[in-house]
Design a protein around this motif. Structure first.
Motif, PDB file in Angstrom:
ATOM      1  N   VAL A   5      16.974  53.713  28.269  1.00  0.00           N
ATOM      2  CA  VAL A   5      16.453  52.888  29.364  1.00  0.00           C
ATOM      3  C   VAL A   5      16.192  51.462  28.884  1.00  0.00           C
ATOM      4  O   VAL A   5      16.421  50.499  29.627  1.00  0.00           O
ATOM      5  N   HIS A   6      15.730  51.307  27.644  1.00  0.00           N
ATOM      6  CA  HIS A   6      15.458  49.973  27.113  1.00  0.00           C
ATOM      7  C   HIS A   6      16.725  49.132  27.062  1.00  0.00           C
ATOM      8  O   HIS A   6      16.691  47.920  27.312  1.00  0.00           O
ATOM      9  N   GLY A   8      12.368  51.548  37.120  1.00  0.00           N
ATOM     10  CA  GLY A   8      11.492  51.279  35.987  1.00  0.00           C
ATOM     11  C   GLY A   8      10.134  51.942  36.141  1.00  0.00           C
ATOM     12  O   GLY A   8       9.585  52.473  35.171  1.00  0.00           O
ATOM     13  N   LYS A  53      17.403  43.586  33.357  1.00  0.00           N
ATOM     14  CA  LYS A  53      16.946  44.749  32.609  1.00  0.00           C
ATOM     15  C   LYS A  53      16.286  45.762  33.548  1.00  0.00           C
ATOM     16  O   LYS A  53      15.646  45.394  34.535  1.00  0.00           O
ATOM     17  N   VAL A  54      16.460  47.038  33.214  1.00  0.00           N
ATOM     18  CA  VAL A  54      15.802  48.090  33.985  1.00  0.00           C
ATOM     19  C   VAL A  54      14.298  48.037  33.765  1.00  0.00           C
ATOM     20  O   VAL A  54      13.508  48.179  34.707  1.00  0.00           O
ATOM     21  N   ASN A  55      13.882  47.811  32.528  1.00  0.00           N
ATOM     22  CA  ASN A  55      12.446  47.752  32.219  1.00  0.00           C
ATOM     23  C   ASN A  55      11.978  46.303  32.179  1.00  0.00           C
ATOM     24  O   ASN A  55      11.564  45.785  31.135  1.00  0.00           O
ATOM     25  N   TYR A 101       8.391  54.455  33.550  1.00  0.00           N
ATOM     26  CA  TYR A 101       7.091  54.237  32.932  1.00  0.00           C
ATOM     27  C   TYR A 101       6.129  55.379  33.237  1.00  0.00           C
ATOM     28  O   TYR A 101       5.355  55.801  32.365  1.00  0.00           O
ATOM     29  N   SER A 149      13.014  47.908  39.958  1.00  0.00           N
ATOM     30  CA  SER A 149      11.590  48.119  39.698  1.00  0.00           C
ATOM     31  C   SER A 149      11.164  49.535  40.046  1.00  0.00           C
ATOM     32  O   SER A 149      10.293  50.121  39.387  1.00  0.00           O
ATOM     33  N   THR A 156       7.020  42.534  38.263  1.00  0.00           N
ATOM     34  CA  THR A 156       8.433  42.206  38.461  1.00  0.00           C
ATOM     35  C   THR A 156       8.600  41.072  39.457  1.00  0.00           C
ATOM     36  O   THR A 156       9.475  40.214  39.300  1.00  0.00           O
ATOM     37  N   THR A 186       3.971  47.639  38.249  1.00  0.00           N
ATOM     38  CA  THR A 186       5.379  47.379  37.938  1.00  0.00           C
ATOM     39  C   THR A 186       6.004  46.465  38.984  1.00  0.00           C
ATOM     40  O   THR A 186       6.666  45.470  38.655  1.00  0.00           O
TER      41      THR A 186
END
Length: 443
Positions: free
Chosen positions: A239-240, A384, A269-271, A388, A381, A340, A336
């Motif tokens: 995921v990173h 993500g 980025k996803v995260n 998380y 988001s 974002t 999140t």
């Protein structure tokens, strides 16, 4: 990865930077463990450090990630500076003057950095005073209320508070030195060191599980936990590194004119929020527990605060209450999306594309482009936030299933931070090698 480290070690300049990083981290950990606050009762301090860990609520998840050892001058760690940086980052988007200052030039960014340091010192004073107060009534929530200071007077308490502030300022200086003369972000390295320092305690917990009940069930449980940690690391890495690449095309004039090589995609980025959403949620949930602890230590009983604390307490006996787990998940999703929305500005991205002669295929320039980017970011988001939440809830659920590991230092959030810092560090090493024309080493 190991080959990159070996190749980097052969380069004298990079080797000096690596040794410099190790030296500063060593100084930081020595100060966190071996330099107590002035006036502390070392016998009681050692008891709470080594014999009562996991039962004392001062040793919360957030303090493990951000701070040093209980009772040391580095007890607050880098936490005040991290909090101040987050506040200034949010204010930069909310206050036009700060936003303009950041966009102007290097001098403006230096001013924002100086304001962040002053804010961190103010937060360190407040947090230090609160921690000194908790040391005067340590264990009050367990019916003990022991004063960890030899000399119980206001002068000693003020001296201890100033010492903690000084320790935080020194750590801020170490973090800036690591950023300036090391490789990567200094604050991330300090948090990284704090988490790894808890690794021996995790091994001791596993070892005690195996020695106390050496049967097939216990061995299977330990193996299952270790496999779960490995799976979390693999999941975090995937995921990173994951990103949504929005294709971009440039007009022939923009593509052929000038020296600039046009970008062919916009990487999202996803995260995007990183681990900040989890830290925000933990801080929000930990606030009533901390205030209730101080109230009990001062001899006050606030019914509604005690009622709330029993649901949102991370260190609750038997595991966190299911209502607290739901609130924790909702907060992670909320923070999140909130972060974002500040971190990515679709309007500016659309304007920059238009100025550079770029466009997204099938999307008209201007507002349609910004709307498309905003929709994409919102979808990312959601992904993500789910990621998380899964990472943050894994150690809580595992602690409910296996109570022995409820207070283990190496949980899902810790693995998220450690893996992220390690991956970023490897990327920085690769860039350092490429800058020195050691491309052959990376093949």
């Amino acid at each position: 990865m190991f080959k990159i480290f070996a190749n980097a070690w052969r380069v004298e300049d990079i080797r000096k930077k690596l040794l410099f990083i190790f030296l500063l981290l060593f100084i930081y950990r020595v100060g966190a463990v071996l330099v107590p606050l002035p006036g502390m009762d070392l016998s009681l301090l050692n008891f709470y450090r080594y014999e009562n860990q996991g039962q004392d609520q001062v040793m919360t998840i957030l303090s493990m990630l951000m701070g040093g050892e209980i009772g040391s001058v580095f007890a607050m760690g880098i936490a005040p500076y991290i909090t101040a940086s987050i506040i200034m980052q949010l204010l930069t988007y909310a206050v036009p003057q700060l936003s303009q200052m950041q966009k102007e030039d290097e001098e403006g960014r230096k001013k924002i950095g100086q304001i962040t340091r002053y804010l961190a010192v103010g937060l360190a004073a407040l947090q230090g005073a609160g921690m000194v107060f908790s040391y005067t009534r340590h264990g009050a929530h367990m019916g003990l209320s022991i004063n960890l200071f030899y000399h119980q007077n206001m002068f000693m308490y003020i001296t201890a508070t100033i010492a903690m502030m000084t320790g935080t300022i020194f750590i801020m200086w170490l973090a800036e030195l690591l950023t300036e003369k090391g490789i990567g972000n200094g604050a991330s390295f300090l948090i990284f060191a704090n988490i790894l320092a808890g690794l021996p305690m995790g091994f001791m917990i596993f070892w005690s599980m195996l020695t106390d009940q050496p049967d097939i069930g216990t061995i299977a449980t330990v193996v299952a936990i270790l496999l779960a940690f490995i799976a979390i690391i693999v999941f975090v890495v995937l995921v990173h590194e994951g990103e949504r690449r929005i294709p971009v095309q440039y007009s022939r004039k923009a593509a052929s004119g000038g020296l600039r090589q046009p970008q062919q995609h916009i990487p999202l980025k996803v995260n995007i929020a990183g681990v900040l959403s989890i830290i925000f949620a933990m801080s929000f949930l930990g606030l009533p527990v901390m205030v209730n602890q101080f109230a009990v230590g001062a001899g006050l009983e606030i019914g509604w605060l005690e009622f709330i604390s029993q649901f949102v307490d991370f260190n609750r006996t038997g595991g966190m209450h299911w209502i607290g787990i739901i609130i924790y998940t909702v907060l992670i999703f909320a923070f999140t999306h909130f972060y974002t929305s500040f971190a990515v500005n679709p309007i500016d991205m659309a304007e920059n594309l238009k100025k550079n002669g770029g466009f997204i295929p099938g999307i008209r320039p201007g507002k349609p482009t910004s709307d498309f980017i905003e929709t994409t970011v919102k979808r990312l988001s959601w992904i993500g936030a789910c990621f998380y939440s899964l990472i943050a809830l894994t150690p809580i659920v595992m602690g409910i299933i296996v109570p022995q590991i409820q207070h283990i230092a190496f949980g899902g959030t810790s693995l998220l931070i450690v893996t992220g810092v390690a991956l970023e560090f490897v990327k920085q090493l690769e860039s350092q090698l490429l800058m020195r024309h050691y491309k052959g080493f990376l093949e």
